[in-house]
Design a protein around this motif. Sequence first.
Motif, PDB file in Angstrom:
ATOM      1  N   GLU A 144      -5.444  14.328  -1.110  1.00 44.12           N
ATOM      2  CA  GLU A 144      -5.674  13.028  -0.502  1.00 44.12           C
ATOM      3  C   GLU A 144      -5.203  12.962   0.955  1.00 44.12           C
ATOM      4  O   GLU A 144      -5.539  12.039   1.680  1.00 44.12           O
ATOM      5  CB  GLU A 144      -4.951  11.936  -1.314  1.00 44.12           C
ATOM      6  CG  GLU A 144      -5.345  11.876  -2.776  1.00 44.12           C
ATOM      7  CD  GLU A 144      -6.818  11.560  -2.957  1.00 44.12           C
ATOM      8  OE1 GLU A 144      -7.357  10.754  -2.148  1.00 44.12           O
ATOM      9  OE2 GLU A 144      -7.433  12.131  -3.873  1.00 44.12           O
ATOM     10  N   SER A 145      -4.404  13.933   1.378  1.00 45.24           N
ATOM     11  CA  SER A 145      -3.859  13.887   2.729  1.00 45.24           C
ATOM     12  C   SER A 145      -4.839  14.481   3.736  1.00 45.24           C
ATOM     13  O   SER A 145      -5.789  15.185   3.379  1.00 45.24           O
ATOM     14  CB  SER A 145      -2.535  14.657   2.806  1.00 45.24           C
ATOM     15  OG  SER A 145      -2.773  16.055   2.746  1.00 45.24           O
TER      16      SER A 145
ATOM     17  N   LEU B 134      -2.233  19.078   2.519  1.00 47.53           N
ATOM     18  CA  LEU B 134      -0.896  19.554   2.191  1.00 47.53           C
ATOM     19  C   LEU B 134       0.021  18.380   1.888  1.00 47.53           C
ATOM     20  O   LEU B 134      -0.116  17.295   2.469  1.00 47.53           O
ATOM     21  CB  LEU B 134      -0.318  20.362   3.351  1.00 47.53           C
ATOM     22  CG  LEU B 134      -1.074  21.656   3.678  1.00 47.53           C
ATOM     23  CD1 LEU B 134      -0.682  22.167   5.066  1.00 47.53           C
ATOM     24  CD2 LEU B 134      -0.790  22.719   2.624  1.00 47.53           C
ATOM     25  N   ASN B 135       0.953  18.596   1.000  1.00 46.76           N
ATOM     26  CA  ASN B 135       1.910  17.573   0.594  1.00 46.76           C
ATOM     27  C   ASN B 135       3.163  17.699   1.467  1.00 46.76           C
ATOM     28  O   ASN B 135       3.999  18.578   1.249  1.00 46.76           O
ATOM     29  CB  ASN B 135       2.250  17.763  -0.881  1.00 46.76           C
ATOM     30  CG  ASN B 135       3.221  16.726  -1.389  1.00 46.76           C
ATOM     31  OD1 ASN B 135       3.456  15.705  -0.742  1.00 46.76           O
ATOM     32  ND2 ASN B 135       3.799  16.983  -2.554  1.00 46.76           N
TER      33      ASN B 135
END
Length: 1010
Positions: free
Chosen positions: A410-411, A415-416
């Motif tokens: 979703e980014s 990457l988180n």
Amino acid sequence: MQQKQNCGLPLLRNGSISRITKITCGLLFCLTTGVFAAGENAELLTSNRIVNAAPDQAGKTVTITVRDDMGPVVGANVVVKGTTNGNISDMNGLVVLDHVSNNAVLVVSYIGYVTQEIKVGNQKSINVNLVEDSQALAEVVVVGYGTLDKKQVTSAVTSLSDKDLTVGVSGSDISTALQGKIGGLVMINNGDPNASTTFQLRGMTSVKAGKSPLIVIDGFPGGDIRSLNQNDIKSIDVLKDASAGAIYGTRAASGVILITTKNGANTDGKVRMTYNTELRKRQSFGKPEMLSASEYVEHGCGIDYGDDVDWWDELLEKGNFSQKHNLTLEAGTDKAQIYTSFFYEDNEGISINNSRKDYGGRMNTSFKMFDDWLEIRANVDYRQADRNNNYPNFQQALRNNPTRSPYDPESETGLNVWTNESLDYNVVADARLSTYNGLDKWFKPEATFKLNVKAIPGLSLQQVLGYENRQWEYHYFRSKNHRDEINNSRKGYAKLEFNKTEYLTSEGFATYIKELNGGHSLNVVGGYSYFERNGESFSEENYDFPVDGVKYWNIGSGTYLSDGKAGMNSKKEITERLFSIFARANYSYQDKYMLMASIRHEGSSKFAEDNRWANFWALSAGWRISNEEFMKDIKWVDDLKVRFGYGVTGNNDFGADYTANTLSSDADWMLPNGLWAKSYGKSKNLNLQLGWEEKKEWDVGLDYSLFDNRLYGKFDYYRRKIDNMLYEIKVPQPPYTQGNMWKNIGSMESKGWEFEVGGEIIRTKDFSWSSNLNLSHNTAKVLTMSGDNTYLSASGFPSPGNPGDAHRLEAGTTIGSFYIYKFAGFDDDGNFLLYNKNGEIIPADQKVEQDRRYMGNYMPKVILGWNHTLTYKEWDLGINLRSWLDFDVYNTIDMYFGIQGVDNCNVLKDAYGKFNNIRGEKQQCDYYLEDGSFLKIDAITLGYTLPLRKYTKFVDNLRVYGTVHNVATITGYRGINPEVNVSGWEGGIDWFSGIYPQVRTYTLGIQVKF
């Protein structure tokens, strides 16, 4: 004699053509081989047999097969010694000679190969294996400013040819090809393609000044081993003791490695071409066993984010593929020779964002002019390395929560990225959201002019000129989405750096070599040496960019520049100069009694004027016992020589700016008008008494060769003392502007031994097995420091637990000892118990610094290298093994990841197994000391050489080989890798920080010779 028309019959060897000339007097002469056929109507037929060569003689017919390591040799000269009865080998390497008596001796020769003499005896069929001249290189040893016959060497020297280097193990430089080959030489490299290699020869030679051997490439001191291509190397000679290295003066305190590159050959004008390629795949192994996601949740180690992640595995570049291509061309005559090489290498590491691309070329030329009065050698070398060294922090892969995913579809970046958690962050995102590009360049033109004074046989004058330009360019960018930028409310960071270093070498010397009546021989060298080093650098950095995509190529667009917060720096380094005059003399009587003396008077710009000059000298002697009359009946002893040497070398390997007043700015001050101004002050404390660090060393050695040279080797025992040690000590402020100053204080001594044995275990027509074993041992201790109760500390461990420094150096210290607490057990709550200085058991939280003691030692008692070469017809097998025995390693992996209770961070499985009883804070004690002894199968190479000359006139042979590097490690050590850094006095620690995975490499190599 009148020369008639050429008969038109060509003789082929590697595509070269030799003409057959017919002489009217009846002599038939081959211009290449020098074979004569006698008789009024002598003819050379297309067969390999001479017809009508001479009237019938008593004798027999003998068939000779001539081969080399590529297969049959075409055009080799075979002649009965003392006669004209001879011929050249045909396309199958065959020669048939008639009228050969049993007591005849055959002389077999070919250009580029060692001439052999073979007794016929009762043989009717004889196989001859030619040996290339380069393989005979071991008989000639490169020493300081010249060469010597091996039999005349009186110092500790180890020589390798290019064929001794391991193939298929290419790393960041050629050091991987040298592993285990040279007794007493330790090389440390973690497997990163961009990492540099640490060298240490015969143990530590200084506390703070340089501790690596001097690299001399083609006679030019100060070379960089990273600039070399393995395919270009002809030989490597290692000068181990001070008697061998003293002629290089100040830069030889840690030994000398002399590297000679290939320089072409007399090919009768034919161009020889060789193409090599290596295809390589890396595999990671031996990672620490951390808790899985389910185990992490089961033990309640932290928050469960619902994912199942192997962070170590996420950092690996599983699709890595490396390739290397090398093309060499050489050609020459007796008067002019040229060697050129071109290479390209794409080297991908086992980690993401870890690779380098190298390309470059070398041209070595040599010419003889004016009836060999003048010889000119010109070399040009260029290499460029494009580095991506932005690999992630593998320490963080051990620490991260295994239930937390590095990815977020979703980014914006996929990457988180999470922030404000210092012990847990997305190490994958850190690597992916930053860019690192480094560019190394080496450019080295060199020229040597040698005047052979024929009016005085044996006298030559030589002048060498060398220039080297090294450049480093660094480009770094961090995206606005990077954790650091988000934490600091910035929109990106960029940095550019440039560094240029120039080296100039000028050396001139005269050489006189004379064989005198009665078996006396003399080899004398005398001359001067000048070396200069200059450097400059600049850098700039900025933050907060309008867009990410431009990266560092519009660095002025960052807002920190307009806000006055951007960084800019430039520097001109102090010029370093060395000047010296030197001389060396070698004397030999009947190759039985040998003497050597050398001296070098040298001055360095790094020291104050009154301490600038020093003398470095050496004496050595040798006695070849095997040449004595009383040894003549001991047939199984081929060579037996004892040696003794003593020498003094210096060390000035530290910064050149300690004898010059240097100013730098350290603060910004706001002026009344609102403008900023810089303040300047002295940035170094000058020590006008600073002088040379000196190493004094003696060495006694034994060289032996037995049983028709089937068994050979050497033994050396040495002791050395280092005086006027160079290191920094604390000084008061004021009167000094800085808190540290370099001084000459203290002394250190070391001793050790080296033993080498090699042999041809099996030597038959089709099968051979040779083996070489080298062992070495070294210990060292500090004798004095700057005064009572003075010491140096290093190897500080990070918190929590305030562990302190694991090493201390003071008078009486044995190099390699750990300065830590002694473990006494655990209390009922799982807290550490320690011994205090009185031997009493105390809780760890009651310890004081005085309770530390010297324990263990990380210097191996024995370092071993064992190499095997087996051949069967066209097959060859190489096996290289290495071992370090009886030494200690401090295991920080267990210490920092083996204890339960670190919030939201992962731990080893053993934290709930072997270490389940530990509940309290970690302690820097011998509980984490382990025996690191190991046996490593370093490399296995299997090759096959297909001779093609008998099938085609264009290709000599095709060689295919496969190499597995870092095959296996047999050890009881529990950590990642027992082969820790043991150079210097701060080693022996298997650090959890700076980890790079262990790598096994698979290489497929192909070589074609034309």
